[in-house]
Write an enzyme that holds these catalytic residues in place. Sequence first.
Site, PDB file in Angstrom:
ATOM      1  CE  LYS A   1      98.734  43.867  25.211  1.00  0.00           C
ATOM      2  NZ  LYS A   1     100.118  43.412  25.322  1.00  0.00           N
TER       3      LYS A   1
ATOM      4  NE  ARG B   1     112.534  55.249   5.876  1.00  0.00           N
ATOM      5  CZ  ARG B   1     113.143  55.386   4.701  1.00  0.00           C
ATOM      6  NH1 ARG B   1     112.777  54.660   3.673  1.00  0.00           N
ATOM      7  NH2 ARG B   1     114.105  56.261   4.577  1.00  0.00           N
TER       8      ARG B   1
ATOM      9  CG  HIS C   1     108.819  48.404  33.381  1.00  0.00           C
ATOM     10  ND1 HIS C   1     108.206  49.156  32.409  1.00  0.00           N
ATOM     11  CD2 HIS C   1     108.661  47.117  33.019  1.00  0.00           C
ATOM     12  CE1 HIS C   1     107.676  48.343  31.495  1.00  0.00           C
ATOM     13  NE2 HIS C   1     107.938  47.106  31.847  1.00  0.00           N
TER      14      HIS C   1
ATOM     15  CD  GLU D   1     100.810  52.861  27.367  1.00  0.00           C
ATOM     16  OE1 GLU D   1     101.004  51.644  27.182  1.00  0.00           O
ATOM     17  OE2 GLU D   1     101.600  53.595  27.969  1.00  0.00           O
TER      18      GLU D   1
ATOM     19  CG  ASN E   1     101.525  51.060  31.264  1.00  0.00           C
ATOM     20  OD1 ASN E   1     101.944  50.076  30.662  1.00  0.00           O
ATOM     21  ND2 ASN E   1     101.367  52.240  30.688  1.00  0.00           N
TER      22      ASN E   1
ATOM     23  NE  ARG F   1      98.594  48.664  24.521  1.00  0.00           N
ATOM     24  CZ  ARG F   1      99.223  48.189  23.455  1.00  0.00           C
ATOM     25  NH1 ARG F   1      98.994  48.705  22.264  1.00  0.00           N
ATOM     26  NH2 ARG F   1     100.089  47.210  23.577  1.00  0.00           N
TER      27      ARG F   1
ATOM     28  CG  HIS G   1     108.075  41.786  32.391  1.00  0.00           C
ATOM     29  ND1 HIS G   1     108.301  43.132  32.591  1.00  0.00           N
ATOM     30  CD2 HIS G   1     106.760  41.673  32.065  1.00  0.00           C
ATOM     31  CE1 HIS G   1     107.178  43.792  32.388  1.00  0.00           C
ATOM     32  NE2 HIS G   1     106.231  42.945  32.066  1.00  0.00           N
TER      33      HIS G   1
ATOM     34  CE  LYS H   1     102.490  49.677  25.340  1.00  0.00           C
ATOM     35  NZ  LYS H   1     102.618  49.784  26.804  1.00  0.00           N
TER      36      LYS H   1
ATOM     37  CG  HIS I   1     103.937  46.912  33.899  1.00  0.00           C
ATOM     38  ND1 HIS I   1     102.905  46.174  34.423  1.00  0.00           N
ATOM     39  CD2 HIS I   1     104.506  46.133  32.938  1.00  0.00           C
ATOM     40  CE1 HIS I   1     102.837  45.011  33.781  1.00  0.00           C
ATOM     41  NE2 HIS I   1     103.802  44.963  32.883  1.00  0.00           N
TER      42      HIS I   1
ATOM     43  CD  GLU J   1     102.458  41.201  32.448  1.00  0.00           C
ATOM     44  OE1 GLU J   1     101.618  42.052  32.785  1.00  0.00           O
ATOM     45  OE2 GLU J   1     103.645  41.480  32.152  1.00  0.00           O
TER      46      GLU J   1
END
Length: 353
Positions: free
Chosen positions: A223, A117, A248, A233, A241, A237, A260, A139, A244, A181
């Site tokens: 960031k 956990r 993606h 997000e 994206n 935030r 990526h 993330k 993306h 990026e």
Amino acid sequence: VRQRLINTSQSAYPLHIGAGSRDHLDGELQRLAPFAVAVLADQTVLGLHGQTLRRHIPATAVLLSIPPGEVNKNLSTAASLYDALAQAEFGRDGIILAFGGGMTGDLAGFVAATWHRGLPYIQLPTTLEAAVDACIGGKTGVNHASGKNLIGAFHQPAAVIVDLDFLATLPGRDLCAGLAECVKHGSTCDPALLSWLELHADAILARDVGVLEELIDCNCEIKAELIARDEREQGVRVVLNHGHTIGHALEQVLGYELRHGECVALGMVAENAVAERRGWLSRPEAARIRALLERFHLPTRAPGAVDPDLVTAACRADKKKRGGMVQAVLLRGLGSPQRTEVTDDEIRGALTL
Ligand SMILES: NC(=O)c1ccc[n+]([C@@H]2O[C@H](COP(=O)([O-])OP(=O)(O)OC[C@H]3O[C@@H](n4cnc5c(N)ncnc54)[C@H](O)[C@@H]3O)[C@@H](O)[C@H]2O)c1
Ligand SMILES: [Zn+2]
């Protein structure tokens, strides 16, 4: 070495950037006082830098190697890591070191978020992509057959150490992938960064250490500011994206053959084309971004064989979708991102440029 504190709702963690900053690992481990250390790295990074890292970790540390490549960022690799951690009787009193690019960081972070956990982890990024983006923000996750990063968790690292010495062996292709990026950060949040990138393009490509350090610091600052305001997000935030949604989708449709960052470059060009057709972004602004990506040897035209229908279908599988509508972050001018719905026709139109 530059240092900053990354603030989140629950915690604040140190970020060290600079050549030789791995010397700070010892201090971080002392501060966090784990009873055991496990290093997760891909075979390439372990082969290149494993010996160096070994000098900075306890002799009892468990080294776990994973096969390199985005295709391996999946649940079956995670399962093999859980097996190895069980074998080593690794529990909640241990710490995981994520040593590698964004693929390793996302996967190791996900294993750290879920094993027992959740245990603490430290990010030791070795690619520019990871250094300017993936290593902070918490993330974590893996890909699912139906889409990228669909299985994951938010789990902030306990510390981040960006040692430029590790980046020295990075292939040119990967240096450039990370720059996509940086262009994203400039386009969405800080047009002054775009000018800085244009001005320092040669020094960046020549890997001037001082310039790279400033580059990483500046991108992490952008960031970090968004994360501090919106860790999960639910608001600002989301601008990260940009590029993306289509990026993606292309990454998945192309079977993770491209990096990526390369797909993010393609995604930004395509999403800027949508914005330009809406009259949101001027032609010179879109051309400026495209030229900067080309300056960094990034692809700006999707491979001809890409089936637009597969891309629109992949966009619909994306987790950014809301109520069945594909969402993207488009620019209403440089530095003015806006989340909006995009139609299949807009996506198709942008791919056939
Ligand atoms: N969590 C986030 O916020 C976030 C942000 C951006 C990207 N990402 C993820 O990061 C991944 C992309 O990152 P990446 O481009 O670093 O991928 P990667 O980790 O696959 O690294 C790219 C390649 O570089 C090699 N490599 C790594 N370090 C090296 C070094 N120092 N010298 C030589 N070779 C080296 C790797 O073995 C790999 O082949 C994607 O999975 C993406 O989704 C996550
Ligand atoms: Zn990205």
